[in-house]
Design a protein around this motif. Sequence first.
Motif, PDB file in Angstrom:
ATOM      1  N   ASN A  98       5.740  -0.509   0.308  1.00 36.17           N
ATOM      2  CA  ASN A  98       5.354  -1.674   1.640  1.00 36.17           C
ATOM      3  C   ASN A  98       6.216  -2.289   0.598  1.00 36.17           C
ATOM      4  O   ASN A  98       6.691  -3.426   1.590  1.00 36.17           O
ATOM      5  N   SER A  99       6.847  -2.981  -0.928  1.00 28.86           N
ATOM      6  CA  SER A  99       7.078  -3.941  -1.394  1.00 28.86           C
ATOM      7  C   SER A  99       8.190  -4.141  -0.471  1.00 28.86           C
ATOM      8  O   SER A  99       8.937  -5.087  -0.341  1.00 28.86           O
ATOM      9  N   THR A 100       9.106  -3.029  -1.080  1.00 29.15           N
ATOM     10  CA  THR A 100      10.751  -2.884   0.201  1.00 29.15           C
ATOM     11  C   THR A 100      10.826  -3.339   1.577  1.00 29.15           C
ATOM     12  O   THR A 100      11.292  -4.152   2.143  1.00 29.15           O
ATOM     13  N   ILE A 101       9.560  -2.960   2.162  1.00 28.88           N
ATOM     14  CA  ILE A 101       9.306  -3.549   3.969  1.00 28.88           C
ATOM     15  C   ILE A 101       9.646  -5.028   3.838  1.00 28.88           C
ATOM     16  O   ILE A 101       9.853  -5.076   4.594  1.00 28.88           O
ATOM     17  N   ASP A 129       0.205   3.339  -6.311  1.00 28.39           N
ATOM     18  CA  ASP A 129       1.333   2.934  -6.853  1.00 28.39           C
ATOM     19  C   ASP A 129       3.022   3.038  -6.415  1.00 28.39           C
ATOM     20  O   ASP A 129       3.634   2.154  -5.433  1.00 28.39           O
ATOM     21  N   GLN A 130       3.117   4.299  -6.050  1.00 32.73           N
ATOM     22  CA  GLN A 130       4.887   4.698  -5.209  1.00 32.73           C
ATOM     23  C   GLN A 130       4.622   4.217  -3.364  1.00 32.73           C
ATOM     24  O   GLN A 130       5.652   3.541  -3.063  1.00 32.73           O
ATOM     25  N   LEU A 156       0.564  -1.513   7.652  1.00 32.46           N
ATOM     26  CA  LEU A 156       1.040  -0.828   6.469  1.00 32.46           C
ATOM     27  C   LEU A 156      -0.214  -0.753   5.412  1.00 32.46           C
ATOM     28  O   LEU A 156      -0.721   0.555   5.659  1.00 32.46           O
ATOM     29  N   SER A 157      -1.312  -1.490   5.557  1.00 30.72           N
ATOM     30  CA  SER A 157      -2.744  -1.252   4.904  1.00 30.72           C
ATOM     31  C   SER A 157      -3.511   0.359   6.153  1.00 30.72           C
ATOM     32  O   SER A 157      -4.341   0.062   5.614  1.00 30.72           O
TER      33      SER A 157
END
Length: 211
Positions: free
Chosen positions: A68-71, A62-63, A97-98
């Motif tokens: 990743n969501s911020t990027i 989750d962290q 990222l993945s």
Amino acid sequence: MARNKHPEQTIQLILDTASRLFFQQGYDRTTLQDIINATGLSKGAIYHHFSSKEAILVAVVDQIGEYNSTILAQVRDRKGLTGAEKLREVFRTSLQLSFQGRVLNMLPYLIENPKFMALQMQSILYEASPDYILPILQEGLADGSIQTEYPEQLSEVLLILSDLWLHPIFRPSTPEQVRNRCGFFNHFTRQYGFELLDAELIDTMTKFCKP
């Protein structure tokens, strides 16, 4: 016993330590005792915040997802790109990222966990698609770089294909199979005015194929 005045620091210590151990040793080879020893915390302190090693893993993932969501939000909000250009950049960033080591060392366990897979689908359908991909498709429709009558549905399909169907960790494949799927994916998206996978990104994906 004195009450912990900074529980968020303890939680972060546990997550940082577990993430490092999962990356170095793999999830299966890391025990809860390893995490206890590395943090210097008592077993009770660990269990006060997390009920199991699996719960720690979910929190670590989750962290990583929040980071990743911020990027991805930064790419989504970038100025000076057409919708199609922005979409390519978002997918390049998301796929790169993945393939980070921290995530890859955890995925073999995660993909066998029905709870994780359900959370993955929910994340695609209720967060990533409406929050990141759909707004970019709508930008592309407005500037003429993307053509589709079904932007909402296309945003979901693009993520399901790229995050699950294309990924050689989620679906073990030979390099040739990955290249063929990537070729079809690009063929599929051309009808909407764009391609998302270049040769460099495809080469990166094939490096993670199992021999």
